[in-house]
Motif scaffolding. Structure first.
Motif, PDB file in Angstrom:
ATOM      1  N   ASN A  75      95.940  32.639  17.798  1.00 26.03           N
ATOM      2  CA  ASN A  75      96.929  33.650  18.158  1.00 26.03           C
ATOM      3  C   ASN A  75      98.261  32.945  18.404  1.00 26.03           C
ATOM      4  O   ASN A  75      98.545  32.523  19.524  1.00 26.03           O
ATOM      5  N   ASP A  78     100.462  34.095  21.368  1.00 22.65           N
ATOM      6  CA  ASP A  78      99.935  33.711  22.673  1.00 22.65           C
ATOM      7  C   ASP A  78     100.236  32.248  22.958  1.00 22.65           C
ATOM      8  O   ASP A  78     100.648  31.894  24.072  1.00 22.65           O
ATOM      9  N   GLN A 283      92.576  27.414  25.754  1.00 26.57           N
ATOM     10  CA  GLN A 283      91.277  28.045  25.514  1.00 26.57           C
ATOM     11  C   GLN A 283      90.083  27.134  25.787  1.00 26.57           C
ATOM     12  O   GLN A 283      88.947  27.488  25.433  1.00 26.57           O
TER      13      GLN A 283
END
Length: 482
Positions: A75, A78, A283
């Motif tokens: 993403n 993001d 992440q």
């Protein structure tokens, strides 16, 4: 105003008043600080030229790292939202640190913020506790010192953050300073050491030990360096293992904390080998939790960066550290103050390099502070190369930072380093300023001041590749032999 904005960012980043004062949080100070920094950069007295952003190898590597993080993420928007502010402040800091006085003052303010963090953490044990750290220290942290902010609510994070104070205090207040300054250093060093001791952080103890050895060896004769190393291996090693919890390293196979760290490192290695672009910025914990059903941080900057951005991202990350190291090792200073800055930055870089094996601060502002200050110092060294101004009608060949050459009319020889200065730029206010240095020291000049390296060549790329290989091999070795 540009310098004020980066000092304000230092204060907000380390002290974080918006986390323990509700009325400050309402003001959204980080957003205001960023807007002020950008406005000041474009409206400063000497103006702003876009090409000034790319003047050193550090700038090109930093921009490459930023682009890779964004385009490689699952993403991109993001990832951009997570990291753009850090890269913006890198640019702003480099541009603001436009002379030696500003670089020196920035390091002084940086040291002040680190000392204030250590003081606030210790003060929480004696009644001054605006962040509510006392209950956390003696509750969930089992008597291990913390400062109750999002950045320092972990003993390891607090310990590794204040470790650089030891090296900075030595060079800012002690090295080649008058006697009263050296005496004043003693209580400050004692405060920092006590803060690190109360964190009971094995990683902080190891980082402080390695950093002190490097600091006191740097720039000394070979015989003295060997003596310091021998002393560190013998007496220092024994004293290190006398500290609390250090014996746990001898029983790593049964220590649950170390086993949790190894699980994170093994997961990171698997992602590094199987996912070319990594799991995405920020992440690591979600990806680890999805696989293992419980949360675990990366416990290492190299593991964090390699897992989240892949091998290419780790290459850029290490490449920036390499550029910092090459600048600081090869630069030839012409004054005591330039040498002081060089040594402070090198000691800080070594401390960061060691701590990064134990805490996940790959995308914290500290990394960008070091890179930006070193890049600004590199630009200063390039100016030192200009030892004599030619006559106004002459034309000579000067290399651009991008690696090509062009004939420039004399009189514009500094345009490839910075925009023309319309007015003399007032130096930033300097704290901890001591001027009682001997005339002999002030007149000390290196044989060839400046720096000759200003573009990334094949040898540099090979060196960065070797650094990446060694980092991965050490990661693998520690994972199986700790």
């Amino acid at each position: 105003m540009d310098f004020f904005s980066i000092v304000l960012f230092l204060v907000l980043y380390y002290i974080r008043p918006y986390e323990w004062l509700s009325w400050v949080a309402v003001l959204k100070p980080i957003m205001i600080c960023m807007a002020l920094a950008i406005f000041a950069m474009f409206n400063r007295e000497r103006g702003f030229v876009f090409r000034d952003i790319f003047r050193t190898p550090h700038d090109w590597m930093m921009m490459s790292f930023f682009v890779w993080i964004v385009i490689s993420a699952g993403n991109p928007f993001d990832a951009l939202g997570r990291c753009y502010n850090l890269f913006v402040f890198y640019i702003v800091i480099v541009q603001a640190l436009s002379n030696l006085e500003r670089i020196q003052s920035f390091l002084n303010w940086w040291l002040t913020m680190l000392l204030l963090v250590a003081f606030m953490a210790l003060a929480s044990e004696y009644g001054f506790d605006p962040t509510g750290a006392y209950d956390v220290t003696h509750g969930i942290m089992k008597n291990r010192l913390v400062l109750n902010t999002s950045l320092f609510n972990n003993p390891n994070a607090l310990g590794h953050t204040v470790v650089p104070c030891l090296m900075m205090l030595y060079y800012v207040w002690y090295w080649k300073r008058p006697i009263f300054s050296k005496i004043a250093t003693i209580p400050l060093v004692a405060m920092v050491l006590y803060c690190i001791y109360l964190t009971v952080s094995k990683g902080s103890f190891l980082s402080a030990f390695a950093s002190l050895v490097v600091t006191y060896s740097f720039g000394r004769p070979k015989a003295v360096q060997i003596a310091i190393l021998v002393l560190a291996i013998t007496v220092g090693y024994g004293a290190l293992y006398a500290l609390p919890r250090m014996d746990d390293l001898k029983k790593a196979q049964s220590d649950p904390g170390i086993q949790g760290r190894l699980a994170a490192w093994q997961f990171g290695m698997e992602m590094l080998q199987t996912r070319a672009t990594g799991v995405g910025l920020g992440q690591f914990i979600p990806a680890f939790t999805k696989t293992h059903t419980y949360e675990k941080a990366s416990h290492g900057s190299y593991v964090q960066v390699g897992t989240e951005t892949g091998a290419i991202g780790l290459f850029f990350y290490l490449g920036i550290l390499y550029c910092n190291a090459r600048t600081l090792i090869t630069a030839k200073t012409k004054s005591i103050e330039e040498e002081r800055i060089r040594r402070i930055l090198f000691a800080f870089l070594c401390g960061y390099f060691v701590s990064s094996w134990m805490v996940d601060m790959g995308f914290r502002a500290t990394y960008f502070f070091i890179a930006a200050a070193t890049a600004a110092f590199h630009r200063r060294m390039l100016l030192n190369n200009q030892t004599e101004l030619p006559k106004s009608n002459e034309v000579e060949v000067r290399p651009f930072s991008g690696g090509f050459s062009r004939q420039l009319p004399i009189g514009v020889e500094e345009r490839y380093l910075a925009a023309p200065i319309k007015k003399p730029l007032a130096p930033a206010p300097v704290i901890f300023s001591f001027t009682a240095e001997s005339t002999k020291e002030k007149e000390k000049v290196a044989d060839v001041p400046g720096i000759t390296w200003n573009r990334i060549g094949v040898r540099d790329l090979i060196s960065m590749g070797i650094l990446l290989f060694l980092a991965v091999q050490l990661w693998r070795y520690l994972m199986y032999h700790i």
